[in-house]
Design an enzyme around this catalytic site. Sequence first.
Site, PDB file in Angstrom:
ATOM      1  N   LYS A 114       0.806  -1.283  -0.038  1.00 29.09           N
ATOM      2  CA  LYS A 114      -0.049  -0.010   0.034  1.00 29.09           C
ATOM      3  C   LYS A 114       0.973   1.124   0.155  1.00 29.09           C
ATOM      4  CE  LYS A 114      -4.163  -2.071   1.371  1.00 29.09           C
ATOM      5  NZ  LYS A 114      -5.104  -2.003   0.658  1.00 29.09           N
ATOM      6  N   LYS A 171      -3.517  -9.971  -5.767  1.00 26.87           N
ATOM      7  CA  LYS A 171      -4.734 -10.550  -5.463  1.00 26.87           C
ATOM      8  C   LYS A 171      -5.765  -9.600  -5.954  1.00 26.87           C
ATOM      9  CE  LYS A 171      -5.524  -8.233  -1.066  1.00 26.87           C
ATOM     10  NZ  LYS A 171      -6.642  -8.141  -0.009  1.00 26.87           N
ATOM     11  N   LYS A 218     -10.578  -4.874  -3.513  1.00 27.67           N
ATOM     12  CA  LYS A 218     -11.547  -3.916  -3.895  1.00 27.67           C
ATOM     13  C   LYS A 218     -11.075  -2.548  -4.076  1.00 27.67           C
ATOM     14  CE  LYS A 218     -13.480  -4.558   0.742  1.00 27.67           C
ATOM     15  NZ  LYS A 218     -12.533  -4.349   1.651  1.00 27.67           N
TER      16      LYS A 218
HETATM   17  P1  ATP Z   1      -8.499  -3.535   0.422  1.00 24.03           P
HETATM   18  O1  ATP Z   1      -8.166  -3.815  -1.272  1.00 24.03           O
HETATM   19  O2  ATP Z   1      -8.958  -2.249   0.680  1.00 24.03           O
HETATM   20  O3  ATP Z   1      -7.209  -3.789   1.030  1.00 24.03           O
HETATM   21  P2  ATP Z   1      -9.478  -6.223   0.701  1.00 24.03           P
HETATM   22  O4  ATP Z   1     -10.723  -6.699  -0.127  1.00 24.03           O
HETATM   23  O5  ATP Z   1      -8.266  -6.706   0.382  1.00 24.03           O
HETATM   24  O6  ATP Z   1      -9.701  -4.643   0.773  1.00 24.03           O
HETATM   25  P3  ATP Z   1     -10.726  -6.520   3.279  1.00 24.03           P
HETATM   26  O7  ATP Z   1     -12.090  -6.190   2.862  1.00 24.03           O
HETATM   27  O8  ATP Z   1     -10.169  -6.143   4.477  1.00 24.03           O
HETATM   28  O9  ATP Z   1      -9.491  -6.468   2.199  1.00 24.03           O
HETATM   29  O10 ATP Z   1     -10.770  -8.172   3.296  1.00 24.03           O
HETATM   30  C1  ATP Z   1     -11.989  -8.897   3.909  1.00 24.03           C
HETATM   31  C2  ATP Z   1     -11.737 -10.501   3.720  1.00 24.03           C
HETATM   32  O11 ATP Z   1     -11.428 -10.790   2.544  1.00 24.03           O
HETATM   33  C3  ATP Z   1     -10.324 -10.853   4.361  1.00 24.03           C
HETATM   34  O12 ATP Z   1     -10.479 -12.056   5.116  1.00 24.03           O
HETATM   35  C4  ATP Z   1      -9.329 -11.029   3.193  1.00 24.03           C
HETATM   36  O13 ATP Z   1      -8.439 -12.081   3.646  1.00 24.03           O
HETATM   37  C5  ATP Z   1     -10.307 -11.487   2.206  1.00 24.03           C
HETATM   38  N1  ATP Z   1      -9.668 -11.129   0.904  1.00 24.03           N
HETATM   39  C6  ATP Z   1      -9.626  -9.929   0.407  1.00 24.03           C
HETATM   40  N2  ATP Z   1      -9.196 -10.116  -0.603  1.00 24.03           N
HETATM   41  C7  ATP Z   1      -9.216 -11.564  -1.217  1.00 24.03           C
HETATM   42  C8  ATP Z   1      -8.796 -12.198  -2.424  1.00 24.03           C
HETATM   43  N3  ATP Z   1      -8.314 -11.760  -3.554  1.00 24.03           N
HETATM   44  N4  ATP Z   1      -8.706 -13.700  -2.139  1.00 24.03           N
HETATM   45  C9  ATP Z   1      -9.261 -14.147  -1.034  1.00 24.03           C
HETATM   46  N5  ATP Z   1      -9.516 -13.467  -0.098  1.00 24.03           N
HETATM   47  C10 ATP Z   1      -9.444 -12.460  -0.004  1.00 24.03           C
END
Ligand code: ATP
Length: 368
Positions: A149, A231, A234
């Site tokens: 980040k 990965k 969002k």
């Molecule tokens: P950001 O992009 O803002 O960092 P994010 O989507 O990566 O957000 P969170 O909303 O905090 O992160 O994640 C919620 C849950 O979703 C966590 O348990 C995280 O491990 C899971 N998660 C997020 N992205 C993935 C992915 N691409 N594959 C599998 N699990 C995911």
Amino acid sequence: MAAKTIDTGVRTGNPTPETACNFQARTLNFRPSMSDKQKPLILTGAKPSGELTLGNYLGAIKNWAVMLDQYECFFPIVDLHAITVRYVPAELRRRTYQCLAQYIACGLDPEKSHIFLQSHVTGHTELSWILSCLTPVGDLHRMTQFKEKAAKPGASVNAGLLFYPVLMAADILLYNADRVPVGEDQKQHLELARNIAQRFNQTYSETFNIPEPFISKAGARVMSLQDPEKKMSKSDENPGEAILLLDSPKEIRKKILSAVTDSGREVRMAEDKPGIGNLLNIFSAVTDRSIEELEKEFAESGYGEFKNALADALIAKLEPFQERYRRLIEDKTYMHRVLKEGTEVAQARACKTLSKVYRKAGFIERLR
Ligand code: ATP
Ligand code: LTN
């Protein structure tokens, strides 16, 4: 739609934020059911930092929804974590409601779990301060999520971004969670939370459970559709990278059809085929079919046919979810009630832990 237990009297307007930690009153109000007392506790959350993606669903929420009977479940929406990157306040508010409605639409039944906002429970930030005094800064600099980040163009590398994992440790330890179900990307943060808990126990005395990570194999790491080395996230800039749970059928098909694939036309899992491998993983997690079965079925097809079949499966999977979501997002009264009831239980737990932590850390007990 029925509320979890009693009518809390919340009708309109914003949910009443919790202000101070009234240990006694809160603890007296909390009456866990016998069955809840005997169940191990899980806690996990998502940030309302954008619209939930298929990665969030397959790697996380889908797995949480099947744990409701076996565990006592705490599902904070970790809104304080969402402000470590640049954001627009009105967007945060909208996304927080969206996240709540999506949690419920995905099957997180508020009658069987405690759903609340991290910012509504006093204790998360207080505990994180105490834990931060036990955390070497070097450990925080090593976190992959921080490095990624912080390296984004135009990123604001603020102290909150660095301390993010300490707040996450506080989220978990405040409730003495036994298990933390997350996607694979959070493994490192959980390891840190375990170290911090151990350090607290050694420095003062046995206080915290050492939480276990709980990472489901299927969907553990859903990758970006445009860059399968990265990965799906969002907060991705490029909308083509992620399938959002609220995407229309047209958008879903378009994103899947334009997902990057590899040279060749064989639909099979292989080291040199990260693009097709990612789509196969998604297909498998969405349909609960094995990779081998899918490889066999699409052995004679080209990428186009395979991608169209995946788009069909995704559209069919998301349609009933989207229908439930549309009803929930209109019902603020219901959402406020869910939050209020979740907060009451969470706040009682949080106060109990925090008063114990304060005592052990040598603070004089609050005078009444
Ligand atoms: P950001 O992009 O803002 O960092 P994010 O989507 O990566 O957000 P969170 O909303 O905090 O992160 O994640 C919620 C849950 O979703 C966590 O348990 C995280 O491990 C899971 N998660 C997020 N992205 C993935 C992915 N691409 N594959 C599998 N699990 C995911
Ligand atoms: N850091 C996590 C979100 C998160 C979390 C938590 C997950 C904050 N607090 C407590 C599990 C338990 C993320 O970025 N996905």
